[in-house]
Design an enzyme around this catalytic site. Structure first.
Site, mmCIF file in Angstrom:
data_model
loop_
_atom_site.group_PDB
_atom_site.id
_atom_site.type_symbol
_atom_site.label_atom_id
_atom_site.label_comp_id
_atom_site.label_asym_id
_atom_site.label_seq_id
_atom_site.Cartn_x
_atom_site.Cartn_y
_atom_site.Cartn_z
ATOM 1 N N TYR A 194 -93.042 -6.205 -48.533
ATOM 2 C CA TYR A 194 -93.572 -7.008 -47.600
ATOM 3 C C TYR A 194 -93.871 -6.321 -46.259
ATOM 4 O O TYR A 194 -92.956 -5.522 -45.809
ATOM 5 C CB TYR A 194 -92.586 -8.248 -47.522
ATOM 6 C CG TYR A 194 -92.282 -9.200 -48.475
ATOM 7 C CD1 TYR A 194 -93.441 -10.105 -48.419
ATOM 8 C CD2 TYR A 194 -91.250 -9.427 -49.326
ATOM 9 C CE1 TYR A 194 -93.327 -11.031 -49.617
ATOM 10 C CE2 TYR A 194 -91.386 -10.303 -50.331
ATOM 11 C CZ TYR A 194 -92.482 -11.165 -50.565
ATOM 12 O OH TYR A 194 -92.262 -12.122 -51.534
ATOM 13 N N ALA A 232 -82.630 -5.585 -46.794
ATOM 14 C CA ALA A 232 -83.670 -5.880 -47.714
ATOM 15 C C ALA A 232 -84.636 -4.684 -48.023
ATOM 16 O O ALA A 232 -85.252 -4.216 -48.902
ATOM 17 C CB ALA A 232 -84.554 -7.093 -47.808
ATOM 18 N N GLY A 242 -86.111 -1.632 -50.723
ATOM 19 C CA GLY A 242 -87.655 -1.242 -50.900
ATOM 20 C C GLY A 242 -88.271 -2.628 -50.898
ATOM 21 O O GLY A 242 -89.605 -2.619 -51.334
ATOM 22 N N LYS A 243 -87.795 -3.901 -50.535
ATOM 23 C CA LYS A 243 -88.379 -4.852 -50.516
ATOM 24 C C LYS A 243 -89.319 -5.560 -49.476
ATOM 25 O O LYS A 243 -90.220 -6.328 -49.487
ATOM 26 C CB LYS A 243 -87.106 -6.158 -50.514
ATOM 27 C CG LYS A 243 -86.363 -6.031 -51.905
ATOM 28 C CD LYS A 243 -85.203 -7.070 -52.016
ATOM 29 C CE LYS A 243 -84.569 -6.897 -53.104
ATOM 30 N NZ LYS A 243 -82.920 -7.667 -53.172
ATOM 31 N N LEU A 244 -88.809 -4.681 -48.419
ATOM 32 C CA LEU A 244 -89.679 -4.742 -47.032
ATOM 33 C C LEU A 244 -90.178 -3.424 -46.670
ATOM 34 O O LEU A 244 -89.324 -2.240 -47.021
ATOM 35 C CB LEU A 244 -89.029 -5.076 -45.824
ATOM 36 C CG LEU A 244 -89.088 -6.545 -45.724
ATOM 37 C CD1 LEU A 244 -88.368 -7.294 -46.610
ATOM 38 C CD2 LEU A 244 -88.150 -6.958 -44.234
#
Length: 356
Positions: free
Chosen positions: A293, A317, A321-323
């Site tokens: 993201y 997060a 590695g989600k952002l």
């Protein structure tokens, strides 16, 4: 690292900068817009400053046509009156994928076909909108809820829902939704059929209330994912119907659909309201693709120091590695029934949507 660092480098404060960003004192007046109020929040500190930053990030998400917006909706947001905020975002093209709970879809459908939620009391001595000057009843909290049980009324904090609306909902599912999906389908296909049926029944019954979230999503080709659907009245009814029919839900079927949507995004943004499964499902999608993201706003009521998912910060997060390392992200802690309308209205104003 602060939330507004874009270069991924640690920020060490220098004494000189303290002279450049002093705390201001918010000023309010009658007739000011919600966007102007958010600007005043930006002068202040603590939660007010977070709200202003959230408005700024969300406004950038809404204004950027290259951003694909993923929206997570947890908690009792529909029965407590936040339904239309989400409906309008869908209709105006600001939600490209919605992840929510079976409970929110249940209450959304109830309103679509003519049921209503009502103001109530959280405790027996709390003031009631219909009778704010009523004399104390002498009830204990337990007496209060036992009385509601006898009267056939369910309570969600200070919201009441007559149980006959669940019977109306069950009939709606059996007559208008399940017959259209007499096969094994993904949850997203099922929620689309629910939206179709809600819209159809809303028109046929001439219901005064809006057809709602699922209907708006169906009419605007916005997929709705409900990964914990069995944790709701909607899920219970789906399970009961599946016992005597060919109907069934593929719990993993949505993951390809959602991952493809994320993979095809030029840039991606997440608005996460509440926590639990919808929050994680929105964020974990980026674990299945090379990207992450670019923007994220979280409105939560939970602290992060317990280690729980619902209060986990968006910076945490980022470590998964989600952002993206460079992502703009903000977490606002507070009652989402207060923060959601404020942030959305101010962001839409700041993004140039006059009259919103």
């Amino acid at each position: 690292m602060t939330e507004d660092d874009h270069d991924g480098e640690p920020h060490t404060p220098h004494r000189e900068e303290f002279h450049e960003a002093p705390i201001g004192h918010a000023r309010v007046r009658g007739g000011m817009t919600v966007g102007e109020l958010a600007d005043e929040y930006g002068k202040a500190g603590i939660g007010a400053a977070s709200v202003d930053r959230a408005v700024d990030v969300y406004a950038e998400m809404l204004a950027d046509e290259e951003v694909r917006n993923f929206f997570g909706l947890a908690g009792a947001m529909v029965p407590t009156g936040m339904r239309q905020v989400v409906v309008d975002l869908i209709r105006d093209g600001h939600i490209d994928a919605l992840v929510t709970t079976g409970a929110n879809l249940t209450h959304d459908a109830i309103e679509a076909i003519g049921g209503k939620h009502h103001h109530g009391r959280a405790e027996p001595h709390d003031p009631h909108p219909a009778a704010p000057d009523a004399e104390p009843t002498g009830e204990t909290p337990r007496d209060h809820d036992e009385h509601l049980r006898d009267e056939g009324v369910d309570r969600i904090y200070n919201v009441y829902l007559p149980q006959e609306h669940f019977a109306l909902f069950e009939s709606h599912l059996r007559e208008n939704v399940f017959p259209a999906v007499e096969r094994r389908v993904s949850i997203q296909e099922f929620t689309a059929e629910l939206g179709r049926a809600n819209a159809e029944q809303n028109r046929e019954r001439d219901v005064e209330e809006d057809a709602g979230i699922a209907a708006a999503a169906y009419e605007h080709d916005v997929p709705i994912y409900c990964p914990a659907i069995q944790d709701s009245v909607l899920g219970i009814q789906a399970w009961i119907y599946s016992q005597t029919s060919e109907f069934g839900l593929d719990a993993l079927g949505d993951m390809t659909h959602l991952s493809d949507l994320a993979f095809g995004a030029e840039r991606a943004g997440a608005m996460v309201v509440g926590g639990g499964v919808p929050k994680n499902y929105v964020l974990q999608t980026m674990l299945t693709i090379p990207d992450a993201y670019d923007y994220a706003v979280q409105l939560t009521m939970d602290p992060d120091h317990t280690g729980g998912l619902s209060g986990a910060t968006l910076d945490e997060a980022r470590s998964w590695g989600k952002l993206e390392k460079s992502a703009r992200n903000v977490t606002v802690v507070g009652d989402a029934t207060i923060t959601l309308p404020l942030v959305v209205a101010a962001a839409r104003e700041r993004a140039g949507e006059s009259g919103i």
